[in-house]
Scaffold this motif. Structure first.
Motif, PDB file in Angstrom:
ATOM      1  N   ALA A   6      88.185   6.411 -40.685  1.00 31.47           N
ATOM      2  CA  ALA A   6      89.682   6.793 -40.360  1.00 31.47           C
ATOM      3  C   ALA A   6      90.177   5.889 -39.125  1.00 31.47           C
ATOM      4  N   THR A   8      91.191   4.964 -35.818  1.00 29.27           N
ATOM      5  CA  THR A   8      90.869   5.756 -34.484  1.00 29.27           C
ATOM      6  C   THR A   8      91.644   5.090 -33.002  1.00 29.27           C
ATOM      7  N   GLU A  14      96.218  14.951 -38.119  1.00 27.85           N
ATOM      8  CA  GLU A  14      94.554  15.255 -39.449  1.00 27.85           C
ATOM      9  C   GLU A  14      93.357  15.135 -38.371  1.00 27.85           C
ATOM     10  N   ARG A  15      93.345  14.010 -37.241  1.00 24.95           N
ATOM     11  CA  ARG A  15      92.415  13.299 -36.280  1.00 24.95           C
ATOM     12  C   ARG A  15      92.198  14.567 -35.043  1.00 24.95           C
ATOM     13  N   LEU A  74      99.803  11.297 -40.010  1.00 24.09           N
ATOM     14  CA  LEU A  74      98.525  10.545 -40.123  1.00 24.09           C
ATOM     15  C   LEU A  74      99.905   9.301 -40.665  1.00 24.09           C
TER      16      LEU A  74
END
Length: 83
Positions: A6, A8, A14-15, A74
């Motif tokens: 993913a 970062t 979403e994170r 995202l």
């Protein structure tokens, strides 16, 4: 073999949702073990249920709330140049 990683470099819906689920699950499990109060384990079960609900339906109430609070998704953050 494909490896999923993913992005970062920033925080997006979403994170944050994944982080919140992990944080609440970990915290409620630790508190349930330390205090012996069953309510913490019920909260852990609720989080697991909501994760399965999201996987089946694609609907996540916490993600909707975060998006309404102004946190970009995202795609909002990284897909603008493709539109």
């Amino acid at each position: 073999m494909a490896i999923f990683r993913a992005k970062t470099d920033s925080w997006y819906v979403e994170r944050i949702t994944t982080f919140m689920a992990g944080f609440f699950t970990f915290t409620s499990t630790i508190l349930g073990l330390i205090t012996g109060i069953k309510g913490f384990f019920y909260f852990t079960a609720f989080i697991g249920f909501m994760l399965m609900f999201y996987a089946i339906t694609g609907l996540c109430p916490s993600s909707i709330l975060l998006h309404k609070l102004g946190v970009p998704s995202l795609c909002d953050r990284y897909c603008k140049e493709e539109k």
